[in-house]
Write an enzyme that holds these catalytic residues in place. Sequence first.
Site, PDB file in Angstrom:
ATOM      1  CE  LYS A   1      -9.042  -2.936   3.240  1.00  0.00           C
ATOM      2  NZ  LYS A   1      -7.831  -2.284   2.813  1.00  0.00           N
TER       3      LYS A   1
ATOM      4  CG  ASP B   1      -3.069   3.756   4.303  1.00  0.00           C
ATOM      5  OD1 ASP B   1      -4.105   3.556   4.954  1.00  0.00           O
ATOM      6  OD2 ASP B   1      -2.846   3.231   3.192  1.00  0.00           O
TER       7      ASP B   1
ATOM      8  CD1 TRP C   1      -2.281  -2.172   1.626  1.00  0.00           C
ATOM      9  CD2 TRP C   1      -3.073  -0.999  -0.107  1.00  0.00           C
ATOM     10  NE1 TRP C   1      -3.344  -2.863   1.097  1.00  0.00           N
ATOM     11  CE2 TRP C   1      -3.852  -2.176   0.044  1.00  0.00           C
ATOM     12  CE3 TRP C   1      -3.395  -0.117  -1.131  1.00  0.00           C
ATOM     13  CZ2 TRP C   1      -4.923  -2.483  -0.807  1.00  0.00           C
ATOM     14  CZ3 TRP C   1      -4.462  -0.418  -1.981  1.00  0.00           C
ATOM     15  CH2 TRP C   1      -5.217  -1.587  -1.819  1.00  0.00           C
TER      16      TRP C   1
END
Length: 363
Positions: A197, A173, A104
């Site tokens: 999530k 993040d 990511w």
Amino acid sequence: MEKRVYNFSAGPAVLPVPVLERIRDEMLCLPGCGASVMEISHRSKQFMAIQEAAKQRIIRLLGIPDSYDVLFLQGGSRLQFSMIPMNLLRGQAGPAQYVLTGSWGKYALAEAKKEGATEVIFDAAATNYDRLPGAGELKVRSDAAYVHITSNETIQGVQFPQDLDLPAPVVCDSSSDIFYRPLDITKYGLLYACAQKNAGPAGVTVVVIRKDLLERSNDQLPGYLNFKNHSKEDSMWNTPPTFAVYALGLVTEWLESTVGGLDAMYEINKKKAALVYDVVDQFPTLFTGHAKKSDRSLMNVTFKLPNDEIESAFLKQAQSHSLDSLKGHRSVGGIRASLYNAMPMEGAQALASFMSDFAKKNG
Ligand SMILES: *Cc1c(COP(=O)(O)O)cnc(C)c1O
């Protein structure tokens, strides 16, 4: 009714059952509304109260002071990969520095490169993203526009166990681990997380931003992409994703009222992860963990079995024990068990005892 499985999906992921039941009960008729939350104006007093309550719960859970704002945005974390450099990098003297501990972070960097100067100050590519930077390994420039980190790399299963203290604004993040433990938000310039999530359904992304950083946003940016507009209008610059905000609000209410806050949540998360990692470590000829032990994620447990055949058998037998969505990400392979906040202790126990039995039969 069909039986619910233990859902180890990496995202969208498991939600707390009491939250789903509440959504079911209020689906046709939100108390005091005579209609569903999806059918009322975002400017109605009922919805405004829902959104404000969700914001206040996030403020309490993360201990957010007045010098920060909390925004509810759309476009997922992927849009933040672009929005953040558009707002915080354009026009700045120093580069944006990126810490790459997994996939990511790399995706975030690729978007930032389109907006301005970037610098990679850590990249664990050589060891296939199995580790975090060591103490003193990050060379942060004091004039950096910001330093971007990924607190939990969802695909590799590598997680920062603490807040970093760096001499430039830290942009984090936190998509796959927001609310998994208490944190010191003052260590961050901006923290963002898509909800699907660890915080709710897909459709809403939470952005916590230090207010002075809002001054960097240029008025020439497209309106939706300018943080300042969302802050000024209290996330009502356009229609917010009302259902997702409502569900996120219920998850934060569950965290506060049922779980008892983030200290309690953290204790539970440590126990759940330990149950599974203990079995991984107990059978080293069968299970090979991906992440270095000290850098293991409490959220996404990643490991491999000796070959594809044993792995398929593992997944098939797991399925027959109602242990679902354990296949690892296609880029890493192996197994990934996501143990987000809403995964009950019994789910982690069921997985650990299945793994132990499987190892005894196949080890
Ligand atoms: C899932 C995920 C993303 C992408 O989120 P989208 O909402 O699909 O854009 C970004 N970062 C991390 C760490 C993730 O786990």
